[in-house]
Design a protein around this motif. Structure first.
Motif, mmCIF file in Angstrom:
data_model
loop_
_atom_site.group_PDB
_atom_site.id
_atom_site.type_symbol
_atom_site.label_atom_id
_atom_site.label_comp_id
_atom_site.label_asym_id
_atom_site.label_seq_id
_atom_site.Cartn_x
_atom_site.Cartn_y
_atom_site.Cartn_z
ATOM 1 N N VAL C 240 3.265 -2.340 13.151
ATOM 2 C CA VAL C 240 2.636 -1.057 13.487
ATOM 3 C C VAL C 240 2.449 -0.915 14.997
ATOM 4 O O VAL C 240 2.643 0.156 15.563
ATOM 5 C CB VAL C 240 1.277 -0.940 12.754
ATOM 6 N N ALA C 260 4.739 3.007 11.947
ATOM 7 C CA ALA C 260 3.546 3.358 11.166
ATOM 8 C C ALA C 260 3.678 4.754 10.565
ATOM 9 O O ALA C 260 3.216 5.007 9.459
ATOM 10 C CB ALA C 260 2.312 3.287 12.048
ATOM 11 N N THR C 261 4.305 5.614 11.295
ATOM 12 C CA THR C 261 4.409 6.978 10.771
ATOM 13 C C THR C 261 5.619 7.136 9.866
ATOM 14 O O THR C 261 5.745 8.137 9.187
ATOM 15 C CB THR C 261 4.519 7.991 11.917
ATOM 16 N N MET C 263 7.051 4.482 7.763
ATOM 17 C CA MET C 263 7.074 3.698 6.530
ATOM 18 C C MET C 263 6.028 4.192 5.551
ATOM 19 O O MET C 263 4.948 4.622 5.942
ATOM 20 C CB MET C 263 6.782 2.233 6.856
ATOM 21 N N THR C 264 6.364 4.103 4.300
ATOM 22 C CA THR C 264 5.318 4.315 3.302
ATOM 23 C C THR C 264 4.559 3.011 3.177
ATOM 24 O O THR C 264 5.004 1.951 3.635
ATOM 25 C CB THR C 264 5.917 4.664 1.932
ATOM 26 N N VAL C 265 3.416 3.094 2.565
ATOM 27 C CA VAL C 265 2.593 1.906 2.412
ATOM 28 C C VAL C 265 3.362 0.826 1.656
ATOM 29 O O VAL C 265 3.367 -0.358 2.021
ATOM 30 C CB VAL C 265 1.292 2.265 1.675
ATOM 31 N N SER C 266 4.051 1.252 0.603
ATOM 32 C CA SER C 266 4.755 0.262 -0.212
ATOM 33 C C SER C 266 5.873 -0.399 0.595
ATOM 34 O O SER C 266 6.076 -1.609 0.507
ATOM 35 C CB SER C 266 5.326 0.923 -1.455
ATOM 36 N N LEU C 268 5.968 -0.823 3.829
ATOM 37 C CA LEU C 268 5.353 -1.734 4.794
ATOM 38 C C LEU C 268 4.978 -3.055 4.103
ATOM 39 O O LEU C 268 5.262 -4.147 4.599
ATOM 40 C CB LEU C 268 4.116 -1.059 5.398
ATOM 41 N N ASP C 269 4.388 -2.909 2.918
ATOM 42 C CA ASP C 269 3.977 -4.106 2.192
ATOM 43 C C ASP C 269 5.169 -4.959 1.795
ATOM 44 O O ASP C 269 5.122 -6.190 1.906
ATOM 45 C CB ASP C 269 3.168 -3.711 0.948
#
Lengths: 257, 516, 281, 650
Positions: C240, C260-261, C263-266, C268-269
């Motif tokens: 990020v 950060a802007t 990627m979706t949360v999933s 990124l995870d």
């Protein structure tokens, strides 16, 4: 007879517009009789009549002087014959006007074209995009070769443009009579003198078919010059046009920066 | 006493007028000596583009012009009013050409742009471009003798002389310029003889005096010979004879077929029976309209040197059919295979052709197809005819176009399309006939009475090298098939009249009641 | 009341007079309908093709990841103009003869000419760090490459020489184009979607670059890099906010800071998990 | 009037407060915004992209029980969204309403009333202030009555404003969402200001009688000031949205809001629009109250009431004229800025599809000027002694008509092909000169000067200077010289500008306008000097006006309303198919640019509805007054003669 004065003023106004303006115009442009077009004349006369009535009726005396005789004709029992005649005259006038509207004619329909239509923000020629808002004539800055560029522009003009726009730049080249709209008159203050070079570049580059519909692209015989000339040639012609006519191009704030 | 005073006043007025006249005339004469140096400046700004920097007729525009610009280095001028036999032309002639321009050529009138002194300056400068004028004095003007007024007898005499002098060999039997010879200028450029029916195209002007000078001096540098009789007078024309010829030439002017300013609607006329061919007497009762033809200088290949300048059109229709009669003054009947015409033609011989163009969909608003062959969104329909060839005869077709490169034939048979054409003494008359309504609604124009229908024309003069994109044409004009006048012409004015009269009487009655 | 009526009638006449004059006294100009917005179906115009090229350049092609003002790779605004000079450069190793061919070549065979200073480290500007964009994660079709070339030529102010795609090809590729950027389903997809393979290596990446640290190895040390940060938190921060900690031997400001802007949360995870070595497929 | 002003100067303190408050109102917005940025931040800040997704039930993240979102502490980490690409399906169709026309209707009616209720309090406050200074109760009464007329307008303006915002949200959700993204903060401030305005308007109006004396009156004046300031803020804020839609600022190319609300507000066209609307509101308010007075004049039988309403009509008329005279120049400024912002937009406006609209506008403005002059000429009839000026009216009328004909001569002449060939050119050798800006500037300056001359003639209708001071003797001569010099200057500059390049030519309008302004100011000053000592000659009778003169007041109001509607259409329609020019495209089925006749009839329909409501508005106070009729003590009427001195010269 106070009513005669406004009538006289209106008549004089009509004569000035109908004969006076063409007469003066014919002195300016010998060989023409530049009438006031009917569409404009109608509006002019409407306001001449309205204005005359206004400044003749502001005072009570004036008002009575004009309304009085008219009212008299309509109401005075002693003027029966006059009333009858004037009513008939007004009726016939109305009928005549109505006839003018419905009578069969061979007058061509009036077509209107916008002489300086809005340019697009960008234009594509030679496979490239040009932003007309900021586009400048690249040759104008080249002071050293100015005279040479102007002369070369003149040669391009006389080998391509002059057949319609003419060697006097009055829009009356050898073939002008066959075209409607008439070729542009560059000497006139209403054409290139009003325009930026980028506008002229756009008009030359895309020609008649590049016009928006309010400027009747289907009528203009202006060729699509970017099919026939190079970018540099067009810029040179533009230099030549302004140099020959002595006009200077308009510059917008975006172009000045 | 009073009488004498009055008379003396009158005399003094005459003297004053005479003095005024003298001053103005001598003023003009005094203006004559122009300043060559100043003239050179004007020349290098305005003239050299055609005439060349050295006056050798080699300016950038020169190669596109026929007739070519004058070559000042030669010192030979075509339109001169100098006394026959003079070696140079008069200053006045040069001045007049600059001032008035030459109709039908690229030379415009400079009166509007240059003042009198500037024009005289130019005359002075032009004379320095050749050595011809160096030792020559301004020659005297031609002697016009006593002018013969035009009269049927004089015209008749002129006509006879026209024949005797063999003018028709070049100018045609009827004076339409339909030549029997291939004509060149001395410079080698092609030249067509004048058509006397259109005197407004005379380069040197359309006055009896100008024509007289032309006949007398001929046109130097061209095949037009001088006809002024020399002292022995053999084979040439006397002053009086020349005036007869002038009167004859002037009598040929055909103003009917001249383009009238502002007349751009063809008056389509309903006839009881559609004309069967172009010579049908029905056509005499139909009004014609003339339009300028201009060369196609818009798209590649551009064409600059037309020979035909005008088309004259009549349209007649019945309930079912419509017929166009298109007349074009053409100096040659170009039918490939014809040996004589082939010998006359420039740049090869191809057939003469005529096309009439209308939009497939008659526009309701001002939006029309592009005048050159339509555009993608707006198709045009063309009635086309050409003179074909000696072997195969003429060709005709209906075409539908959405641009110069997308042209396809429509079904001529179902449209009932026929043509008939004839050539007579310098004029093609071509009639094209079609059904008003055809089965091919998306390819053919469906003619409707009472609507303004855009119409345009094209013409190919095959002996002038015109083929393909090289041709002459018009932009959009209008065709109106005139409807029968309906009752509204009477009804509306009558209604307005009634309303106004009744209204006024009611108003008067109301006013009187109020007063009472 | 009579007066009121008169006033109303008078006012009515005035307004209707104005409207009547507008209707009957002035010529009618019908404004043009709004221009049709680029709809990429079947036949397309050159303008639309160039617009498509721009879209790909900024989106699917991921070109702006490196070709931006941060100096990671040369700026391409002028590439069409300088191409002819480059072709004459002795360092040029390719076969292209025209600008169009040159741009095409540099997209599919990036090492044919490496702009001075932009080569892989230690190769003395002979090998380009750029991937072949017709293959792998980016995998542009010929039509799409053509669009990008057209766009670059247009931006450069030079003539666009690329031929328009024939109807089918254009339609096919463009229809799927907007749907292309979809959420990655596993770490491998996520790596290629965000172009990690351009600079990093990782077991899940077939052919990685070496401009950034080897992601196959960072998982092991991540937990020790920053005081008080778990391995997971450290890696998250590094993605990020890449400049927070710069690994030794690498430059700051190289990695984009806008994941950060994007990627979706999933996604990124998934990436974090893969780097941590929790995901192996 | 000037004397009044002079007395007013004694209240320098109060005058200074007004000036400062008006001047700082934009600053106030700015301050409010900065205040807003800290406190309102959480309310409208856009959500980071990934947090948004988390909220949308991003399955894996939630299953693992993690709060997927990284804490949004760092404000640099979120980015607002770019302008959406709306599609036809994004525009709901509700009950088959044509959303374009519905919004047009609501917006225009809202603007009519809003302009009226913003304009009226400005001069109400000034008149009340004059009343306080002169201690003449008639001013106070008139101000009160004006306010009474406009009270219904407030609720109507608010109702239509509400209707407009509901329509926008319902029919254009995508657009509104974007606008909220950019102007969210500003909209909150707007709403708050609206409460402030409501507070001031009610306390000001209903407290009128209660706060009539002493310190309370000063408080009342202060409330009026608050009313005007909050109104001003409301206007400039809503202008910022309109100017943003035409010339967006504070966003990047993709329409992403850059975070600075002030930059979004203070766009390229904001200030020109502010000035134009401010002046127009005063003129508009004046013309509508003049119509009200005319309405009362015509419907009353009482001689005293007639005198009162004649005076009220005259005052309103003067207010309308004060607004009208500078209006063309504010319009020029706006147009010039439009050109500077985008040549394309400028030419679309003046030369393209809308070219004829400006001919129409010219005709309307001409009609307004003609009516205004006619009213002034009729006004001479109030004084017997004015007959000595009658000889001047006819030449004045001729000049006005000629200037007016020049003013509306179109650039593109409609001619038949026959006329075209007779003229021999697409440009007419004479009329062609009238089609360009140089002639228009000359004409409009001449029109303004002539109108002002009519006004000055009326002012001295029944007075003559006494005493033998310098000004009394030579003042008039100097004034005549001034007029001649200015007119000569205007005409010769106009002619000269044909011979110089376009860039220089545009600059020439400045000295032309200055000539006019100099005459307006100097001649007014000289007037006061001349009539320092003056005597009445003959009687001056308020109410001594012909019926037809009152109709010109209606003509004025109706033309003004219609013109405003038309120009509203024009300003809005030059965006063509854009919600926000070049950024947010209008892709609804109704994204067409209406033709001029279509717009004209639409405007006519709106104006008719408006007029019906206005008559209703006029009717309300009458209804209310009828109930109180019995109790009412008559203040109006009586000796009105003294008032003449205050308004019609001294």
């Amino acid at each position: 007879m106070k009513i005669l004065k406004p009538i006289l003023i209106i008549a004089v106004g009509y004569l000035l517009l109908k004969v006076g303006i063409p007469f003066v115009g014919s002195k300016l442009h010998p060989g023409t009789w530049p009438v006031v077009p009917t569409s404009v004349l109608k509006m002019y006369m409407f306001f001449v009549v309205a204005g005359t009535l206004l400044f003749s009726t502001f005072s009570e005396d004036g008002y009575a002087g004009i309304v009085g005789p008219v009212a008299d004709i309509y109401t005075n029992p002693k003027k029966g014959l006059l009333r009858f005649v004037s009513i008939m005259i007004v009726g016939s006038l109305g009928a005549y006007v109505a006839y003018q509207y419905v009578k069969p004619t061979f007058d061509a329909p009036v077509e209107l074209r916008s002489i300086h239509p809005a340019p697009p923000s960008t234009v594509k020629m030679w496979g490239k995009s040009y932003s007309l808002q900021t586009l400048k004539n690249p040759l104008r800055a080249d002071k050293a070769n100015f005279a040479k560029n102007v002369e070369e522009g003149g040669i391009v003009f006389f080998q391509n443009c002059f057949f319609c726009h003419g060697d006097r730049m009055l829009g009356k080249g050898p073939f002008y009579q066959g075209f409607n709209p008439m070729p542009a008159n560059f000497v006139d203050v209403g054409t290139i003198a009003q325009l930026t070079e980028s506008f002229v570049f756009w008009r030359i580059g895309t020609g008649g078919p590049g016009l928006p519909s309010e400027a009747t692209p289907w009528l203009s015989a202006m060729p699509i010059w970017h099919h026939l000339l190079s970018e540099e040639q067009i810029w040179k012609v533009i230099l030549f046009l302004y140099d020959y006519t002595g006009h200077s191009p308009r510059v917008t704030a975006a172009q000045a920066h | 006493m009073t009488l004498t005073i009055r008379r003396s006043k009158f005399t003094s007025r005459i003297i004053f007028l005479a003095a005024l006249f003298y001053v103005s005339v001598s003023g003009a004469a005094m203006a004559a000596p122009g300043n060559a140096e100043n003239g050179s400046k004007i020349y290098l700004k305005k003239c050299w583009w055609c005439h060349g920097k050295e006056g050798e007729a080699d300016g950038p525009a020169a190669k596109f012009l026929i007739p070519p610009p004058r070559d000042f280095s030669m010192g030979v001028y075509k339109y001169t009013t100098a006394k026959p036999g003079s070696e140079v032309t008069r200053d006045e002639d040069l001045f007049n050409m600059i001032s008035n321009g030459m109709p039908g050529t690229a030379m415009p009138s400079w009166r509007q742009v240059l003042n009198e002194q500037e024009r005289w300056d130019l005359v002075a400068f032009i004379k320095t471009l050749t050595d011809m004028f160096e030792d020559m004095k301004d020659p005297p003007e031609i002697s016009y003798g006593s002018k013969v007024a035009s009269s049927p007898e004089s015209i008749e005499k002129g006509k006879k002389l026209f024949k005797e002098t063999k003018c028709f060999e070049c100018h045609g039997e009827l004076g339409k310029g339909n030549t029997m010879k291939k004509l060149k200028e001395d410079s080698g450029h092609r030249v067509w003889p004048r058509n006397f029916h259109k005197p407004w195209t005379f380069r040197g002007g359309y006055t009896p005096e100008a024509i007289f000078a032309r006949i007398s001096n001929g046109i130097p540098n061209t095949p037009m010979p001088a006809h002024a009789a020399d002292k022995t007078g053999n084979g040439k024309l006397s002053v009086e004879d020349r005036w007869h010829v002038v009167n004859f030439v002037m009598s040929l002017a055909d103003d009917e077929r001249r383009v009238k300013d502002g007349e751009n609607v063809i008056k389509g006329q309903q006839v009881p029976q559609i004309p069967k061919d172009e010579k049908d007497p029905v056509w005499d009762s139909v009004d014609g309209t003339a339009f300028y033809l201009v060369p196609q200088i818009i798209q590649k290949d551009r064409f600059f040197i037309p020979s035909n300048d005008m088309v004259y059109v009549k349209v007649a229709f019945t309930a079912d059919e419509i017929a166009f009669l298109v007349e074009v003054d053409d100096r040659t009947k170009s039918v490939p295979g014809d040996k004589i015409v082939e010998s006359l033609s420039w740049d090869g011989l191809s057939p003469d052709g005529i096309a009439v163009q209308t939009p497939v969909i008659i526009p309701e608003s001002s939006e029309k197809p592009y005048f050159g062959h339509g555009d993608k969104a707006h198709a045009v329909s063309m009635l086309y005819w050409n003179s074909g060839s000696v072997d195969k005869g003429s060709v005709s077709a209906i075409l539908t176009a959405t641009g110069t490169k997308t042209r396809e034939p429509s079904d001529a048979k179902s449209a009932g399309f026929t043509t008939s054409a004839s050539y007579d003494n310098g004029t093609w008359k071509v009639m094209m006939k079609r059904k008003m309504i055809t089965p091919n609604k998306d390819k053919d124009t469906q003619f409707v009475v009472g609507k303004y229908i855009p119409v345009a024309f094209a013409n190919w003069d095959g002996s002038n090298g015109e083929r393909g994109s090289k041709h002459t044409m018009t932009t959009w004009y209008w065709l109106l098939l005139k409807p029968e006048t309906g009752s509204e012409v009477v009804a509306y004015p009558a209604a307005v009249f009634l309303i106004l009269v009744v209204g006024q009487f009611a108003f008067a009655a109301m006013g009187r009641r109020k007063e009472n | 009341m009579g007066q009121l009526l008169k006033i109303v009638v008078f006012s009515l006449c005035v307004v209707c007079g104005f409207a009547g004059y507008t209707t009957f006294g002035l010529p009618l100009i019908i404004p043009e309908a709004p221009p049709v917005e680029e709809k990429l179906t079947g036949e397309i115009t050159m303008d639309q093709y160039i617009a498509l090229g721009k879209k790909i350049f900024e989106g699917k092609g991921t070109c702006t990841l490196c070709h931006n003002s941060l100096g990671r790779a040369p700026l391409l605004e002028q590439v069409a103009q300088v191409a002819p000079e480059r072709l004459k450069d002795p360092r040029y190793k390719g076969k292209a003869t025209t600008t169009e061919e040159y741009i095409h070549e540099s997209m599919v065979e990036p090492s044919a000419y490496v702009v001075a200073g932009f080569g892989k480290k230690g190769t003395n500007d002979t090998v380009s760090p750029m991937p072949n964009i017709s293959k792998g994660a980016i995998g542009l079709s010929d039509v799409e490459i053509g669009a990008v070339i057209a766009f670059l030529q247009d931006v450069g102010g030079t003539e666009v020489t690329v031929a328009l795609p024939s109807g089918d090809a254009g339609a096919g590729s463009t229809e799927e184009e907007p749907a292309e950027i979809k959420v990655a389903e596993n770490a491998k997809e996520a790596f290629s979607k965000f172009g990690c393979d351009t600079c990093h290596m990782h077991p899940l990446i077939e052919e990685g670059g070496d401009m950034g640290p080897d992601l196959g190895k960072v998982g092991a040390t991540a937990g020790t890099r920053k005081e008080g940060y778990s391995a997971e938190r450290f890696i998250r921060e590094s993605i990020v906010n890449p400049n927070a900690v710069i690994a030794e031997g690498f430059d700051a400001d190289t990695m984009p800071d806008d994941f950060a802007t994007q990627m979706t949360v999933s996604e990124l995870d998934m990436i974090i998990n893969a780097i941590l070595g929790n995901e192996s497929s | 009037m000037l004397l009044t002003l002079k007395r007013a100067f004694r209240y320098r303190g109060a005058a200074a407060i007004v000036a400062i408050l008006v001047a700082i109102s934009p600053l106030f917005v700015y301050a409010a915004l900065n205040f807003g940025s800290s406190s309102l931040y959480g309310m409208v800040s856009a959500t980071p992209a990934y947090a948004e997704e988390a909220a949308q039930a991003e399955a894996p993240a939630q299953e693992e029980g993690q709060d997927g979102a990284v804490e949004a502490e760092d404000p640099n980490m979120w980015k607002p969204l770019p302008a959406p690409k709306l599609e036809t399906k994004d525009y709901p169709i509700v009950a088959g309403i044509n959303s374009r026309l519905a919004v047009w209707f609501a917006a225009q009616l809202h603007l009519f009333f809003a302009a009226f209720v913003l304009g009226v309090p400005i001069f109400v406050w000034v008149i009340e202030f004059i009343g306080v200074v002169t201690k003449d109760p008639r001013y106070d009464n008139m101000a009160h009555e004006f306010m009474k007329v406009s009270m219904t307008g407030f609720s109507l303006a608010a109702s239509f404003g509400g209707l407009l915002s509901i329509l926008l949200v319902v029919l254009y959700p995508g657009f509104m969402q974007y606008m909220v993204g950019v102007f969210g903060k500003v909209m909150v401030i707007y709403a708050l200001m609206f409460f402030a305005e409501s507070f001031f308007v009610y306390t000001y109006y209903y407290g009128w009688d209660k706060m009539a004396e002493g310190g309370l009156k000063k408080l009342h004046l202060f409330l009026g000031l608050g009313l005007n300031s909050s109104g001003m803020v409301l206007m400039v804020l809503s202008n910022s949205w309109a100017s943003f839609m035409m010339a967006p600022s504070g966003i990047d190319d993709a329409g992403v809001f850059l975070g600075d609300s002030w930059a979004a507000i203070a766009g390229h066209l904001w200030n020109p629009l502010n000035l134009h609307r401010f002046i127009a509101n005063i003129a508009y308010g004046g013309s509508l109250t003049a119509a009200y007075a005319a309405f009362k004049f015509l419907t009353t039988d009482s001689k005293e009431d007639r005198a009162h309403y004649d005076w009220m009509g005259y005052t309103s008329f003067v207010i309308a004229m004060v607004g009208l005279l500078p209006l063309p120049f504010a319009g020029y400024w706006l147009t010039k800025e439009v050109y500077d912002y985008s040549q394309q937009m400028g030419i679309t406006l003046m030369g393209g599809v809308f070219a004829w609209l400006f001919i129409l506008q010219a005709v309307l403005i001409g009609a307004i000027f003609l009516s205004a002059n006619y009213y002034l000429w009729c006004s001479l009839g109030r004084a017997e002694a004015s007959k000595r000026f009658y000889y001047m009216i006819q030449p004045l009328g001729v000049v006005i008509v000629i200037a007016f004909l020049m003013w509306f001569t179109p650039h593109t002449l409609i001619m038949t092909s026959k006329e075209l060939t007779q003229i021999g050119d697409a440009h007419h050798p004479l009329l062609g000169y009238f089609g360009v800006m140089a002639a228009k500037n000359t004409a409009v300056n001449t029109l303004i000067l002539s109108t002002f001359l009519s006004f000055q003639l009326f002012r001295r209708a029944n007075i003559r200077p006494t005493g033998d001071g310098f000004w009394a003797q030579y003042g008039t001569t100097i004034q005549v010289a001034l007029y001649i010099a200015a007119e000569t200057n205007i005409i010769s500059l106009g002619i000269w500008s044909y011979f110089i390049p376009a860039n220089v030519r545009i600059g020439l309008s400045v000295p032309q306008v200055s000539s006019t302004a100099v005459v307006l100011i100097l001649s007014t000053i000289i007037d006061t000097l001349i009539f320092k000592k003056s005597a009445d000659i003959g009687e001056f009778k308020w109410g001594h006006m012909p019926i037809r003169s009152q109709y010109t007041l209606f003509m004025l109001a109706v033309s003004f309303t219609w013109l405003m509607g038309l120009m509203g259409y024009c300003r809005s329609a030059i965006r063509q198919h854009w919600h926000v020019y070049t950024v947010l495209r209008d892709n609804s089925v109704n994204a067409f640019t209406p033709t001029l006749p279509f717009a004209a009839w639409m405007v006519t329909a709106i104006v008719l509805v408006f007029m019906a409501l206005v008559f209703f508005m006029f009717w309300m106070p009458i209804l209310a007054a009828k109930k109180k009729e019995a109790k009412k003590s008559k203040v109006a009427g009586g000796d009105l003669h003294g008032v003449i001195g205050a308004t019609a010269g001294e």
